[in-house]
Design a protein around this motif. Structure first.
Motif, short mmCIF file in Angstrom:
data_model
loop_
_atom_site.label_atom_id
_atom_site.label_comp_id
_atom_site.label_asym_id
_atom_site.label_seq_id
_atom_site.Cartn_x
_atom_site.Cartn_y
_atom_site.Cartn_z
N THR A 21 0.92 -1.24 0.03
CA THR A 21 0.11 -0.13 0.03
C THR A 21 0.96 1.16 -0.02
O THR A 21 1.87 1.18 0.83
CB THR A 21 -0.86 -0.16 1.31
N ASN A 22 0.52 2.16 -0.74
CA ASN A 22 1.30 3.40 -0.94
C ASN A 22 1.00 4.09 0.50
O ASN A 22 -0.19 4.94 0.39
CB ASN A 22 1.03 4.23 -2.25
N SER A 23 2.13 4.43 1.26
CA SER A 23 1.62 5.11 2.49
C SER A 23 2.28 6.61 2.21
O SER A 23 2.47 7.32 3.14
CB SER A 23 2.27 4.48 3.62
N SER A 24 2.86 6.89 1.16
CA SER A 24 3.36 8.29 0.90
C SER A 24 2.40 9.40 0.49
O SER A 24 1.41 9.04 0.47
CB SER A 24 4.54 8.22 -0.40
N ASP A 25 2.86 10.58 0.32
CA ASP A 25 1.86 11.61 -0.12
C ASP A 25 1.87 12.01 -1.79
O ASP A 25 1.16 12.64 -2.20
CB ASP A 25 2.29 12.85 0.70
N SER A 26 2.57 11.00 -2.48
CA SER A 26 2.62 11.15 -3.99
C SER A 26 2.27 9.81 -4.56
O SER A 26 2.60 8.86 -4.21
CB SER A 26 3.91 11.85 -4.16
N ASP A 27 2.05 10.08 -5.84
CA ASP A 27 1.81 8.87 -6.72
C ASP A 27 3.45 8.20 -6.95
O ASP A 27 4.13 8.92 -7.09
CB ASP A 27 1.27 9.05 -7.99
N CYS A 28 3.26 6.86 -7.09
CA CYS A 28 4.30 6.13 -7.38
C CYS A 28 4.09 4.89 -8.21
O CYS A 28 3.21 4.43 -8.05
CB CYS A 28 5.27 5.77 -5.99
N THR A 29 4.94 4.27 -8.88
CA THR A 29 4.72 3.15 -9.78
C THR A 29 5.53 1.79 -9.29
O THR A 29 6.43 1.94 -8.47
CB THR A 29 5.18 3.29 -11.20
N ILE A 30 4.84 0.79 -9.44
CA ILE A 30 5.57 -0.48 -9.06
C ILE A 30 5.21 -1.66 -10.23
O ILE A 30 4.30 -1.76 -10.47
CB ILE A 30 4.85 -1.12 -7.64
N SER A 31 6.17 -2.40 -10.41
CA SER A 31 6.00 -3.51 -11.29
C SER A 31 7.07 -4.59 -10.76
O SER A 31 8.12 -4.41 -10.78
CB SER A 31 6.28 -2.86 -12.54
N GLY A 32 6.74 -5.86 -11.26
CA GLY A 32 7.42 -7.01 -11.27
C GLY A 32 7.15 -7.92 -9.98
O GLY A 32 6.14 -8.07 -9.53
N TYR A 33 8.28 -8.62 -9.63
CA TYR A 33 8.22 -9.58 -8.72
C TYR A 33 8.81 -8.99 -7.17
O TYR A 33 9.86 -8.58 -7.18
CB TYR A 33 8.84 -10.93 -9.10
N PRO A 34 8.02 -9.41 -6.05
CA PRO A 34 8.89 -9.04 -4.75
C PRO A 34 9.72 -10.11 -4.47
O PRO A 34 9.79 -11.50 -5.19
CB PRO A 34 7.66 -9.13 -3.93
N GLY A 35 10.70 -9.77 -3.57
CA GLY A 35 11.68 -10.57 -3.22
C GLY A 35 11.16 -11.24 -1.77
O GLY A 35 10.73 -10.24 -1.16
N VAL A 36 11.10 -12.48 -1.55
CA VAL A 36 10.43 -13.18 -0.45
C VAL A 36 11.31 -14.30 0.18
O VAL A 36 11.77 -15.08 -0.56
CB VAL A 36 8.93 -13.75 -0.51
#
Length: 208
Positions: free
Chosen positions: A98-113
């Motif tokens: 979840t974006n907890s910042s004050d601005s838009d941002c982008t996310i793409s791909g695979y997380p590392g776990v």
């Protein structure tokens, strides 16, 4: 006695003078045209620093959208883990970013776990990626928006002697392309350790 110059001689001199004047005018026009062409082309005979480095003058990337400048960083995200959803020999957990910042941002791909115990001791191998055809979507998260990925955790018992079942108490999670991680405490985790232990974690790519 007066001497009269033949008319043909006067004509020849006049033609020569006109021809010389035309050459001078044409030469001047040629130089002006050359200068104009150079000005139209930017007259960049010496490359600028930006052209040599491939960067914009302010040092930022000259690439397209989704560049490092607007990517969701770990510090921008609140990472949580959903309730387990059981299946034969495995369990699924949804990882939510979840974006907890004050601005838009982008996310793409695979997380590392990976599974961890006692704070930061890794238990078993990190998650393999689920093979999904096509390019990963680039997801724009406005403040408060979320993207998620599905984590499949196989039961070590299905692997028999290949596996030594080892308790874990948290998931260590890296957002895509990030070097900083978040650790989320999760009950009931068991990893697979041993010299020939198989990978028991599999992660999907992020979806909006």
């Amino acid at each position: 006695m007066s001497i009269r110059t033949p008319l043909s001689s006067h004509r020849t001199g006049a033609v020569t003078a006109v021809a010389l004047a035309a050459v001078v005018v044409l030469g001047a026009c040629s130089n002006d045209s050359s200068d104009s062409d150079n000005a139209a082309d930017g007259a960049t005979t010496t490359p600028t620093e930006a052209a040599l480095t491939g960067d914009a003058p302010d040092g930022s990337s000259s690439g397209s959208s989704g560049s490092d400048g607007d990517r969701c960083h770990t510090s921008d995200l609140d990472v949580s883990v959903g309730d387990p959803d059981g299946a034969a020999g495995s369990v699924y957990r949804q990882l939510i970013f979840t974006n907890s910042s004050d601005s838009d941002c982008t996310i793409s791909g695979y997380p590392g776990v990976s599974l961890v115990a006692g704070g930061d001791t890794q238990v078993g191998a990190a998650a393999d990626r689920e093979d999904t055809p096509g390019e990963a979507p680039v997801i724009t998260l406005s403040p408060g928006d979320a993207a998620s990925a599905d984590l499949k955790i196989s039961n070590p018992g299905v692997y028999g002697d290949q596996c030594t079942a080892t308790p874990a108490d948290a998931l260590k999670i890296y957002p895509p392309d990030e070097k900083d991680s978040t650790t989320v405490t999760v009950d009931g985790l068991t990893g697979c350790t041993g010299d020939d232990a198989p990978v028991t974690l599999r992660i999907s790519r992020l979806q909006g």
